[in-house]
Scaffold this active site. Structure first.
Site, mmCIF file in Angstrom:
data_model
loop_
_atom_site.group_PDB
_atom_site.id
_atom_site.type_symbol
_atom_site.label_atom_id
_atom_site.label_comp_id
_atom_site.label_asym_id
_atom_site.label_seq_id
_atom_site.Cartn_x
_atom_site.Cartn_y
_atom_site.Cartn_z
ATOM 1 N N SER A 98 0.811 -1.215 0.000
ATOM 2 C CA SER A 98 0.000 0.000 0.000
ATOM 3 C C SER A 98 0.844 1.265 0.000
ATOM 4 O O SER A 98 0.494 2.254 -0.662
ATOM 5 C CB SER A 98 -0.933 0.004 1.212
ATOM 6 N N HIS A 136 0.850 4.636 4.582
ATOM 7 C CA HIS A 136 0.075 5.214 3.492
ATOM 8 C C HIS A 136 0.434 6.676 3.266
ATOM 9 O O HIS A 136 0.668 7.118 2.134
ATOM 10 C CB HIS A 136 -1.419 5.093 3.797
#
Length: 254
Positions: A124, A175
């Site tokens: 991610s 993230h």
């Protein structure tokens, strides 16, 4: 730009780096979950305590590993949608620098800002790095991306950030720092970049142009403008939106 119309062989030929990355995701997931080779997972997980002990490869290996089927499905699908255009625009080497650069920076930030008991896996951070490159492109290199695709990227980024903060067991810092790293690397990576050309669409149009006897159609350009207008673009945007939201809820609740 994000509409995939290549067949399997064409996709691999046009986007070999994306194909290899997705293949590694799936292969490692199968090896760990179907064949029980948990030693691979244990050796690759991003354990801050293990990194403190000198196992620095764990700043890279979590990018290839995933915690569950929904996790690997969501990340692989995101890479399938948003990776090809950048692989073509940047070239293989620059794409790899951007992808792994963002992922590694995200993992370094996770190591320094999370406690020693924290551990994580997933691509991610690297994928958010791709969003960071697109984000920079949408505001500072507008000649490389049209308005519809800019809006789509901003929408998907908004969804991703919302899901980041409301979903459990998410590496929030990974993230965020992956996105920031991608945006920071973008000015260098985009030097010499050219707008994306959908080779699959060119191939389809060439086949259509040579399939019939009539080569000239007086109204062809008017019809093409209608098909490629805002209505078609909106359908594509909302289709991708719905798919990603559905996958996001799968990750959230399953």
């Amino acid at each position: 730009m994000f509409l995939r119309n290549e067949d399997f062989r064409s996709f691999i030929r046009y986007y070999p780096i994306i194909s290899i990355l997705i293949g590694i995701h799936i292969l490692l997931f199968i090896m760990v979950n179907l064949f029980g080779t948990y030693s691979i997972f244990n050796l690759g997980v991003g354990s801050n305590r293990a990194i403190e002990a000198g196992q620095y490869w764990r700043l890279i290996t979590p990018i290839f590993l995933h915690a569950g089927f929904a996790h690997v499905l969501f990340n692989s699908f995101s890479l399938y949608l948003f990776g090809p255009a950048l692989e073509q625009m940047l070239g293989k080497v620059k794409f790899l620098i951007g992808y792994f650069g963002a992922g590694i920076i995200a993992n370094i930030a996770t190591f320094y800002l999370q406690d020693s008991t924290f551990s994580h896996v997933g691509a991610s951070g690297a994928i958010f790095g791709l969003f960071g490159i697109y984000f920079y492109m949408a505001f500072y290199r507008k000649e490389l991306i049209d308005q519809a695709n800019s809006q789509l990227i901003l929408m998907i980024l908004g969804i991703g950030l919302v899901m980041t903060f409301i979903s459990p067991n998410i590496n929030v810092l990974g993230h965020l720092f992956g996105f920031l790293a991608g945006a920071a690397l973008a000015p260098i990576l985009l030097i010499g970049a050219k707008p994306y050309i959908n080779r699959g669409m060119i191939r389809v149009r060439r086949a259509a142009d040579t399939s019939g006897d009539i080569r000239f159609k007086p109204n062809r350009w008017q019809k093409r403008r209608i098909r490629s207008g805002s209505g078609a673009g909106s359908k594509i945007i909302w289709g991708i939106f719905i798919v990603l939201v559905a996958l996001g809820f799968i990750v959230r609740y399953f």
